[in-house]
Design an enzyme around this catalytic site. Structure first.
Site, short mmCIF file in Angstrom:
data_model
loop_
_atom_site.label_atom_id
_atom_site.label_comp_id
_atom_site.label_asym_id
_atom_site.label_seq_id
_atom_site.Cartn_x
_atom_site.Cartn_y
_atom_site.Cartn_z
N LYS A 186 0.83 -1.21 0.00
CA LYS A 186 0.00 0.00 0.00
C LYS A 186 0.87 1.26 0.00
O LYS A 186 1.91 1.30 0.66
CB LYS A 186 -0.90 -0.04 1.23
CG LYS A 186 -1.99 1.03 1.31
CD LYS A 186 -2.85 0.74 2.54
CE LYS A 186 -3.94 1.78 2.76
NZ LYS A 186 -4.76 1.46 3.96
N SER A 238 -9.59 1.50 3.49
CA SER A 238 -8.77 2.30 2.61
C SER A 238 -7.83 1.49 1.73
O SER A 238 -7.29 2.00 0.74
CB SER A 238 -7.97 3.31 3.43
OG SER A 238 -7.05 2.67 4.29
N SER A 269 -9.80 -1.09 7.41
CA SER A 269 -9.15 -0.87 6.12
C SER A 269 -8.42 -2.07 5.55
O SER A 269 -8.01 -2.05 4.40
CB SER A 269 -8.19 0.32 6.20
OG SER A 269 -8.92 1.52 6.29
#
Length: 540
Positions: free
Chosen positions: A123, A204, A228
């Site tokens: 990420k 997210s 997330s």
């Protein structure tokens, strides 16, 4: 962070299941090209596992460099062309060099472990000390090149993994606006749902979830403050592990919350997620929370993969999960029958109604901790001109058209107005949210003699809506474990109209071994993982 959780923390006790939207979302017009749908997907590495890749490299059928090239080609064909999933924000220019180096070591009969030569996506809020940016998806950090790897990236390199690239995310890990759209960032644009392209992949860690589901990599890393990792894993039909806070170092990760943040593995199988978890864990003096894991962490979590792990176990299921949407209820009933068939006892519990006050306190905690953590991170960003949260806010105001075309930055501005971490409002809220939630969960586990708590991870994927932002998908079960800092695993539970949903398992601190046993046993008994077909909309 799952923004819906943040907005709903004041009403945790009243969660019910709303109706599921049907038909085409009609809001992301670029998705409407019928040529984007790809029902026949013959990618040679589809649904492959780490074990099989290692076998193929051992036999000479593949090398790390050939596997890495296949994934790079896949990203170009599926992510940037084809359905245009937009899951990968940046490909690593050094990926092939890393793969060649691992091939050279293998020829010299040196294999570092199960991740040797395996491509991994991470990420884009996790530092890499190379030529890739670390931006949290924000244009305000477009000049940010980290001086060194995050601790978990160092662990990956030591394990022989190939850093394939970075994934898109909800900007600032979904902690920018109360009206944001999950999976959208000003630097990376909108990530799509691989099963139905006009649906939201959740956030997210949207890019990591979509990438794993669409076979752009074998495993990926996400981060979670509240939902997330587990939410995008659930709606993308994959496995996600949110570890106990402190099992994995947060050093070198753009933060929201020092008390809730953690990275976590995302994979298509429990075993692959467990292999990645084993490589990432470790004590790091730059993150004092990891000192708490001394004597509690395991070097190899795969030893807990037990297909009979449900036998004799007692699981508490959230009572509110059986209210409302009949499609979710049907999946959950099937899952509970599977659990029972493998020897588990299921008892109804009421956890969410006890967390109303703790939920209200969570938002206060996060606003304070975000300001403190981001300012500390940015002050150490040697290559970026952005040094404070106020700098971020000012940049966005000066670049509204590019940085804030759909929603603004109310959360950033509110956080900027907070005091330091000695403020009584903060310390009182932290006691209620963090310690209070731990007490409630632990008491519930002990009172009912439970091995874990289960429930649907969240509702079905909602439509991408850049006009109005995210809306309620009916249910969310991430907040209890998130506020407590406790481990949480989600496993595919099935799908409705090609929209996946996960089953959650969570428990007390450092109960990863027990949860892995339960999750693996359920996965092996149910086998609900299904690859996406990149449908244009629900009616295709």
């Amino acid at each position: 962070m799952l923004r819906r959780n943040f907005l709903k923390t004041s009403s945790l006790a009243g969660i019910t299941l709303s109706a599921v939207a049907t038909g085409s979302c009609n809001l992301l017009q670029s998705s409407k090209n019928k040529n984007e749908g790809t029902a026949d997907d013959h990618f040679v590495l589809n649904e492959i596992t780490i074990d099989v890749l290692q076998q193929k490299m051992h036999s000479g059928e593949y090398t790390s460099s050939s596997i890495t090239q296949l994934y790079l080609d896949r990203i170009a064909a599926i992510d940037k062309d084809g359905p245009k999933l937009n899951a990968v924000i940046e490909v690593n220019k050094d990926a092939m060099n890393m793969a060649f180096a691992m091939d050279k070591e293998r020829k010299q009969h040196k294999v570092r472990g199960p991740l040797h030569g395996i491509p991994v996506l991470i990420k884009d809020n996790i530092n890499t000390g190379d030529n890739m940016h670390t931006t949290a998806g924000a244009l305000a950090l477009a000049d940010n090149f980290a001086p060194q790897d995050a601790f978990i990236v160092h662990q990956l390199r030591a394990a022989g993994a190939v850093i394939l690239g970075k994934t898109n995310l909800s900007e600032w890990a979904n902690f920018r606006s109360t009206r944001s759209t999950s999976g959208w960032s000003s630097r990376g644009g909108q990530t799509k749902h691989p099963y139905i392209l006009d649906r939201n992949p959740s956030g997210s860690s949207a890019g990591s979830g979509t990438a794993v589901a669409a076979n752009l990599c074998v495993v990926a890393i996400g981060t979670e403050t509240d939902g997330s990792v587990v939410s995008p894993s659930s709606v993308n039909g994959i496995v996600g592990i949110k570890p106990t806070v402190g099992l994995l170092s947060r050093a070198g990760i753009i933060p929201i919350s020092i008390t809730q943040d953690t990275a976590g593995p995302m994979a298509r199988t429990v075993k692959d997620a467990t292999i990645l978890l084993s490589a990432l864990a470790g004590i790091d003096t730059q993150d004092l929370y990891t000192l708490n894991s001394k004597g509690k962490a395991e070097k190899d979590y795969t030893k807990f993969l037990d297909a009979s792990g449900l036998q004799g176990k007692r699981l508490g299921i959230e009572k509110d999960a059986f209210k409302g949407n009949e499609e979710m209820e049907a999946l959950l009933k099937t899952a509970t029958e599977t659990l029972k068939s493998k020897g588990a006892e299921i008892v109804e519990i009421e956890l969410l109604k006890e967390l109303k006050d703790a939920g209200k306190a969570e938002s206060t905690v996060l606003h304070y901790e975000f300001k403190d953590g981001v300012n500390k991170y940015l002050s150490n960003s040697a290559n970026s001109k952005t040094k404070t949260l106020q700098d971020v806010i000012n940049f966005n105001k000066k670049n509204v058209a590019k940085a804030m075309p759909f929603f603004k930055q109310e959360i950033l501005e509110k956080s900027q107005g907070m005091g330091d971490l000695h403020t009584k409002e903060y310390t009182d809220a932290l006691q209620l949210s963090n310690a209070g939630t731990r007490t409630i969960i632990d008491n519930l586990l002990q009172k009912n003699k439970l091995d874990a708590i289960i429930g649907p991870t969240n509702g079905f994927a909602v439509c991408i809506d850049l006009v109005n932002g995210d809306y309620d998908n009916g249910f969310s079960f991430s907040s209890p474990a998130a506020m407590a800092g406790y481990p949480h695993i989600t496993v595919p539970m099935g799908a409705w109209k090609d929209l996946p949903m996960g089953l959650s398992f969570f428990g007390t601190a450092y109960s990863e071994p027990a949860l892995i046993k339960l999750a693996y046993a359920y996965e092996q008994a149910s086998k609900k993982r299904v690859a996406p077909k990149f449908k244009v909309d629900l009616l295709s």
